[in-house]
Design an enzyme around this catalytic site. Structure first.
Site, PDB file in Angstrom:
ATOM      1  N   GLY A 103     -12.282  -6.823 -36.589  1.00  0.00           N
ATOM      2  CA  GLY A 103     -13.448  -6.062 -37.055  1.00  0.00           C
ATOM      3  C   GLY A 103     -14.476  -5.938 -35.943  1.00  0.00           C
ATOM      4  N   GLY A 162       0.824  -1.205   0.000  1.00  0.00           N
ATOM      5  CA  GLY A 162       0.000   0.000   0.000  1.00  0.00           C
ATOM      6  C   GLY A 162       0.855   1.251   0.000  1.00  0.00           C
ATOM      7  CB  THR A 207       2.115   7.421 -15.119  1.00  0.00           C
ATOM      8  OG1 THR A 207       3.071   8.433 -14.748  1.00  0.00           O
ATOM      9  CG2 THR A 207       0.985   7.390 -14.100  1.00  0.00           C
ATOM     10  CD  GLU A 221       5.024  -2.074 -10.072  1.00  0.00           C
ATOM     11  OE1 GLU A 221       3.914  -2.597  -9.896  1.00  0.00           O
ATOM     12  OE2 GLU A 221       5.985  -2.243  -9.304  1.00  0.00           O
TER      13      GLU A 221
HETATM   14  C1  FAD Z   1      -5.977  -1.362 -10.966  1.00  0.00           C
HETATM   15  C2  FAD Z   1      -4.916  -0.644 -10.177  1.00  0.00           C
HETATM   16  C3  FAD Z   1      -4.107  -1.352  -9.304  1.00  0.00           C
HETATM   17  C4  FAD Z   1      -3.143  -0.688  -8.523  1.00  0.00           C
HETATM   18  N1  FAD Z   1      -2.419  -1.391  -7.577  1.00  0.00           N
HETATM   19  C5  FAD Z   1      -1.647  -0.693  -6.699  1.00  0.00           C
HETATM   20  C6  FAD Z   1      -1.037  -1.362  -5.575  1.00  0.00           C
HETATM   21  O1  FAD Z   1      -1.159  -2.569  -5.400  1.00  0.00           O
HETATM   22  N2  FAD Z   1      -0.321  -0.599  -4.696  1.00  0.00           N
HETATM   23  C7  FAD Z   1      -0.168   0.737  -4.849  1.00  0.00           C
HETATM   24  O2  FAD Z   1       0.469   1.357  -3.999  1.00  0.00           O
HETATM   25  N3  FAD Z   1      -0.710   1.392  -5.912  1.00  0.00           N
HETATM   26  C8  FAD Z   1      -1.455   0.716  -6.829  1.00  0.00           C
HETATM   27  N4  FAD Z   1      -2.049   1.371  -7.878  1.00  0.00           N
HETATM   28  C9  FAD Z   1      -1.837   2.815  -8.021  1.00  0.00           C
HETATM   29  C10 FAD Z   1      -1.003   3.237  -9.225  1.00  0.00           C
HETATM   30  O3  FAD Z   1       0.338   2.856  -9.029  1.00  0.00           O
HETATM   31  C11 FAD Z   1      -1.196   4.748  -9.395  1.00  0.00           C
HETATM   32  O4  FAD Z   1      -2.508   4.944  -9.893  1.00  0.00           O
HETATM   33  C12 FAD Z   1      -0.169   5.376 -10.309  1.00  0.00           C
HETATM   34  O5  FAD Z   1       1.114   5.340  -9.729  1.00  0.00           O
HETATM   35  C13 FAD Z   1      -0.503   6.845 -10.643  1.00  0.00           C
HETATM   36  O6  FAD Z   1      -0.816   7.575  -9.503  1.00  0.00           O
HETATM   37  P1  FAD Z   1      -2.163   8.453  -9.479  1.00  0.00           P
HETATM   38  O7  FAD Z   1      -3.275   7.561  -9.889  1.00  0.00           O
HETATM   39  O8  FAD Z   1      -2.276   9.138  -8.187  1.00  0.00           O
HETATM   40  O9  FAD Z   1      -1.960   9.509 -10.631  1.00  0.00           O
HETATM   41  P2  FAD Z   1      -1.257  10.956 -10.490  1.00  0.00           P
HETATM   42  O10 FAD Z   1       0.056  10.798  -9.830  1.00  0.00           O
HETATM   43  O11 FAD Z   1      -2.223  11.901  -9.917  1.00  0.00           O
HETATM   44  O12 FAD Z   1      -1.005  11.317 -12.010  1.00  0.00           O
HETATM   45  C14 FAD Z   1      -2.005  11.923 -12.852  1.00  0.00           C
HETATM   46  C15 FAD Z   1      -1.322  12.272 -14.166  1.00  0.00           C
HETATM   47  O13 FAD Z   1      -0.303  13.260 -13.941  1.00  0.00           O
HETATM   48  C16 FAD Z   1       0.937  12.802 -14.440  1.00  0.00           C
HETATM   49  N5  FAD Z   1       2.017  13.311 -13.616  1.00  0.00           N
HETATM   50  C17 FAD Z   1       2.141  13.273 -12.262  1.00  0.00           C
HETATM   51  N6  FAD Z   1       3.305  13.834 -11.889  1.00  0.00           N
HETATM   52  C18 FAD Z   1       3.931  14.228 -13.023  1.00  0.00           C
HETATM   53  C19 FAD Z   1       5.177  14.857 -13.305  1.00  0.00           C
HETATM   54  N7  FAD Z   1       6.034  15.198 -12.348  1.00  0.00           N
HETATM   55  N8  FAD Z   1       5.482  15.125 -14.586  1.00  0.00           N
HETATM   56  C20 FAD Z   1       4.630  14.782 -15.590  1.00  0.00           C
HETATM   57  N9  FAD Z   1       3.447  14.178 -15.386  1.00  0.00           N
HETATM   58  C21 FAD Z   1       3.104  13.902 -14.126  1.00  0.00           C
HETATM   59  C22 FAD Z   1       0.834  11.266 -14.360  1.00  0.00           C
HETATM   60  O14 FAD Z   1       1.789  10.650 -15.203  1.00  0.00           O
HETATM   61  C23 FAD Z   1      -0.599  11.057 -14.792  1.00  0.00           C
HETATM   62  O15 FAD Z   1      -0.694  11.120 -16.184  1.00  0.00           O
HETATM   63  C24 FAD Z   1      -2.967   0.710  -8.685  1.00  0.00           C
HETATM   64  C25 FAD Z   1      -3.763   1.417  -9.606  1.00  0.00           C
HETATM   65  C26 FAD Z   1      -4.754   0.761 -10.318  1.00  0.00           C
HETATM   66  C27 FAD Z   1      -5.639   1.567 -11.236  1.00  0.00           C
END
Ligand code: FAD
Length: 381
Positions: free
Chosen positions: A341, A124, A367, A365
């Site tokens: 298709g 987490g 973005t 893991e």
């Molecule tokens: C199905 C699923 C399973 C998951 N499993 C886990 C898990 O087991 N454990 C866990 O801890 N997390 C887990 N996650 C979380 C996942 O790792 C995060 O969603 C991911 O790291 C992105 O974080 P966020 O969603 O807060 O997006 P944000 O960080 O809010 O990003 C939003 C957008 O802004 C961009 N962005 C942010 N900062 C910058 C920057 N400095 N420069 C340019 N662009 C930027 C991002 O690339 C993205 O496009 C899971 C997510 C999903 C959907």
């Protein structure tokens, strides 16, 4: 770099390939449609020794290297992403921190059950206000009378809320005596009062995997629930994410390969203008491009795994592999749907599910943008 697999690596890959085709493929559509967690399959993966592939045999693990693990992940990902992420998150994110930094007591308490797949582990890190910027963690743990008292929230956590979830390792701010901010990792067992996994999310894909928000309210764990040294949490989660990227990249290669497998089979079967659509050059070009790109991506994933196994720095290669393969999986699934298709838009064809499952691979893991930041940093920018 030696591209040849050892006999053991080939054997394990072929075992998982057969398992995925015989045990997972027949139920994958049903699991996705009903959003049912694959308990039976996890039990079978455990019985085959696949829930603890890279951990030492003394804990019931497979004692295998990272490349072997990547091969297993790829083969599951080729057939079903929900099953694949359940195994990969359990190993890379859930169990690895306990193996790497656990005390003898923490290891012997958790690893045998986790390696056997009788229990699942979660990691987490992500919070409502801390995703890519994971260091902005707000969850707090304060030491009171020999116990950590945890308050905060996590979100999007995999494997934390199933009937067999055993524990979650969380990052939390453990303020120092001098008032400075530090992050530490704590292991919180399921069932601890004050720790509540929330309801599962409704997702675009990975429907049969378990993803939930977690709430911690006056949640108390013993002082020895700390994982590794106090204040090392930031360094530890970066290390976990590095390794996890190899697993997710292998999963992306598997999904791209699975989409290509389906596209080739369908193209040979579907007739249009008096012949199989596989005879049209535009279809052949799509398939040829994907085949070449998947093989290149696979080699990059193997290189990252081999660097890790050789004890070399693999941060750059793992981030490159994660970036390339996530995008490739999305594109391969899109092309596979295109080759199908209208049928590609219908759920009875696996490519429809693959398309929905692919998108998270450019987000979870770390973005794509985070991978670009990591790569740029490694290049000295
Ligand atoms: C199905 C699923 C399973 C998951 N499993 C886990 C898990 O087991 N454990 C866990 O801890 N997390 C887990 N996650 C979380 C996942 O790792 C995060 O969603 C991911 O790291 C992105 O974080 P966020 O969603 O807060 O997006 P944000 O960080 O809010 O990003 C939003 C957008 O802004 C961009 N962005 C942010 N900062 C910058 C920057 N400095 N420069 C340019 N662009 C930027 C991002 O690339 C993205 O496009 C899971 C997510 C999903 C959907």
């Amino acid at each position: 770099m030696d591209f040849a697999l050892t006999d053991e690596q080939r054997l394990l890959r072929d075992t998982v390939r057969e398992f995925a085709r015989e045990e997972v493929a027949p139920v994958a559509e049903d699991l996705d449609r009903t959003k049912a967690f694959p308990y039976d399959i996890v039990a079978k993966l455990g019985a085959l020794g696949l829930m603890g592939i890279p951990f030492p045999e003394e804990y019931g693990g497979g004692g295998a290297d990272t490349l072997t693990y990547a091969l297993a992940v790829e083969e599951l990902g080729r057939i079903d992403s929900s099953v694949c992420i359940t195994m990969a998150a359990h190993i890379s994110l859930g169990t690895t921190p306990i193996y790497l930094w656990g005390t003898d007591q923490q290891r012997s308490e958790w690893l045998p059950e986790l390696c056997a797949g009788r229990k699942l582990a979660a990691f987490g890190l992500t919070e409502p206000e801390a995703g890519s910027d994971a260091g902005a963690t707000r969850t707090e743990a304060r030491l009171e009378d020999g116990e950590w008292v945890i308050d905060g929230a996590k979100q999007f956590i995999t494997n934390a809320g199933t009937d067999i979830s055993g524990c979650v390792t969380i990052t939390a701010v453990t303020s120092r005596g001098d008032g400075g901010r530090e992050i530490s990792n704590l292991v919180v067992p399921n069932g601890t009062p004050g720790y509540e996994p929330g309801a599962p999310y409704r997702k675009m894909g990975w429907n049969a995997s378990d993803t939930r928000p977690l709430a911690f309210t006056d949640c108390r764990v013993p002082e020895d629930a700390l994982l590794g040294r106090r204040g090392d949490g930031f360094k530890q989660f970066l290390q976990i994410l590095d390794g996890g990227r190899i697993g997710v990249a292998a999963m992306s290669v598997g999904l791209a390969q699975g989409a290509l497998d389906e596209a080739i089979a369908y193209a040979k079967e579907r007739q249009a203008f008096g012949q199989a659509i596989s005879k049209f050059q535009t279809i052949q070009a799509k398939i040829a491009d994907l085949s070449a790109q998947i093989e290149a991506a696979r080699l990059l994933v193997h290189r990252a795994a081999m660097e890790k196994d050789a004890g070399k720095s693999f941060t750059l290669t793992a981030a490159q592999a994660k970036l390339i393969t996530g995008r490739l999986a999305v594109r391969a699934c899109e092309e596979a749907v295109q080759i199908h298709g209208g049928y590609g838009y219908i759920e009875e064809y696996p490519v429809c599910r693959f398309y929905r499952d692919a998108k998270i691979l450019t987000i979870g893991e770390g973005t794509d943008e985070v991978q670009q930041m990591v790569i740029a940093g490694q290049l000295g920018l």
